[in-house]
Design a protein around this motif. Structure first.
Motif, mmCIF file in Angstrom:
data_model
loop_
_atom_site.group_PDB
_atom_site.id
_atom_site.type_symbol
_atom_site.label_atom_id
_atom_site.label_comp_id
_atom_site.label_asym_id
_atom_site.label_seq_id
_atom_site.Cartn_x
_atom_site.Cartn_y
_atom_site.Cartn_z
ATOM 1 N N SER A 6 -24.491 -21.126 17.093
ATOM 2 C CA SER A 6 -24.573 -19.695 17.393
ATOM 3 C C SER A 6 -24.898 -19.467 18.864
ATOM 4 C CB SER A 6 -25.644 -19.024 16.527
ATOM 5 O OG SER A 6 -25.320 -19.119 15.158
ATOM 6 N N HIS A 11 -28.347 -8.125 17.068
ATOM 7 C CA HIS A 11 -28.223 -7.326 15.853
ATOM 8 C C HIS A 11 -28.828 -5.963 16.156
ATOM 9 C CE1 HIS A 11 -27.219 -10.868 13.411
ATOM 10 N NE2 HIS A 11 -28.174 -11.505 14.053
ATOM 11 N N ASN A 32 -14.454 -12.125 11.124
ATOM 12 C CA ASN A 32 -15.483 -12.511 10.167
ATOM 13 C C ASN A 32 -16.265 -13.720 10.653
ATOM 14 O OD1 ASN A 32 -15.199 -10.624 7.961
ATOM 15 N ND2 ASN A 32 -13.236 -11.607 7.496
ATOM 16 N N GLN A 35 -20.919 -16.517 7.243
ATOM 17 C CA GLN A 35 -21.703 -15.969 6.142
ATOM 18 C C GLN A 35 -21.030 -14.719 5.580
ATOM 19 O OE1 GLN A 35 -24.338 -17.658 4.776
ATOM 20 N NE2 GLN A 35 -23.545 -19.154 6.242
ATOM 21 N N GLN A 38 -20.813 -10.844 7.008
ATOM 22 C CA GLN A 38 -21.231 -10.794 8.406
ATOM 23 C C GLN A 38 -20.003 -10.874 9.319
ATOM 24 O OE1 GLN A 38 -24.760 -10.496 9.029
ATOM 25 N NE2 GLN A 38 -24.533 -10.157 6.821
ATOM 26 N N LEU A 60 -23.389 -8.429 16.603
ATOM 27 C CA LEU A 60 -22.955 -8.840 15.273
ATOM 28 C C LEU A 60 -23.254 -7.739 14.263
ATOM 29 C CD1 LEU A 60 -24.123 -12.576 15.115
ATOM 30 C CD2 LEU A 60 -22.025 -11.607 16.112
ATOM 31 N N ARG A 64 -28.451 -3.531 11.046
ATOM 32 C CA ARG A 64 -29.670 -3.938 10.360
ATOM 33 C C ARG A 64 -30.719 -2.842 10.443
ATOM 34 N NH1 ARG A 64 -30.955 -10.352 11.390
ATOM 35 N NH2 ARG A 64 -28.952 -11.176 10.675
ATOM 36 N N SER A 88 -34.987 -15.531 11.647
ATOM 37 C CA SER A 88 -34.504 -14.166 11.790
ATOM 38 C C SER A 88 -35.381 -13.199 11.015
ATOM 39 C CB SER A 88 -33.060 -14.084 11.278
ATOM 40 O OG SER A 88 -32.577 -12.763 11.365
ATOM 41 N N HIS A 120 -28.401 -22.162 5.558
ATOM 42 C CA HIS A 120 -28.100 -21.170 4.527
ATOM 43 C C HIS A 120 -27.585 -21.906 3.292
ATOM 44 C CE1 HIS A 120 -28.553 -17.581 7.013
ATOM 45 N NE2 HIS A 120 -27.971 -18.255 7.990
#
Length: 207
Positions: A6, A11, A32, A35, A38, A60, A64, A88, A120
């Motif tokens: 990343s 966000h 895309n 995840q 996202q 991204l 949020r 996060s 994840h």
């Protein structure tokens, strides 16, 4: 498991999207991410501090509840910041900076972190690997610069897809590119207390 690298990104909350990009603004889909649900937006921002600024930082989506900036340690040197290494959403007492958009600016009193390496997983993945949400593991990567990542956090949700996330500094340290694979090494509790790596019986990727 696959490893995703990343780059620095932002966000945003709905309120900050409007402040930065104008009335009624929403994020514009670009492509895309790995995840589910996202995506990378077309919108980009400038990160500004009293010392320096970094332009063209990707936003991204989706929006949020709280805005958050994730940078690398190298970025922090450029900006003159000392952000904590966090998962996060863990933003209390994190670093402050200013986001500059085409319409306006937003100064975050906290919200800038260096993302802790994490994996994840779905609940089924966690069961297959024998780990739990919130557990820490090591991940061995056989690359041009063979490396073992320590204290990698497990994050479990039915909405996730199996992938380890590291930042660009960590990826460069191991000479990795997108699509690299890692081997999970589970930590087992010793009788005396504490955790130890079980190097003799690693859990391999499930290919």
């Amino acid at each position: 498991m696959p490893i995703g690298i990343s780059a620095r990104h932002v966000h945003l909350s709905d309120a900050h999207i409007v402040q930065l990009f104008g009335p009624h603004a929403t994020l514009t889909f670009d492509f895309n991410l790995s995840q589910p649900g996202q995506f990378a937006a077309k919108e980009r921002l400038t990160l500004r501090t009293p010392k320096a600024e970094i332009k063209g930082v990707r936003v991204l989506g989706p929006a949020r509840s709280v805005s958050q900036v994730e940078i690398s340690k190298t970025d922090s040197f450029v900006l003159g910041l000392r952000p904590p290494t966090r998962l996060s959403g863990d933003l209390a007492h994190s670093e402050s900076l200013t986001l500059v958009g085409p319409y306006g600016e937003v100064t975050l009193t906290e919200g800038c972190i260096i993302a802790q390496a994490h994996i994840h997983m779905t609940p089924k993945d966690a069961a297959d690997f024998g780990v739990m949400d919130g557990e820490f593991v090591d991940v061995f990567v056989d690359s041009e610069r063979t490396i073992t990542f320590h204290q990698v956090a497990i994050r479990v949700s039915p909405d996730f897809q199996l992938e380890m996330h590291i930042d660009t500094d960590e990826g460069n340290a191991a000479s990795l590119t997108q699509g690299a694979m890692g081997q999970l090494i589970k930590k087992e509790r010793e009788e005396e207390g504490g955790w130890t790596n079980n190097l003799s019986r690693p859990l391999l990727n499930k290919s």
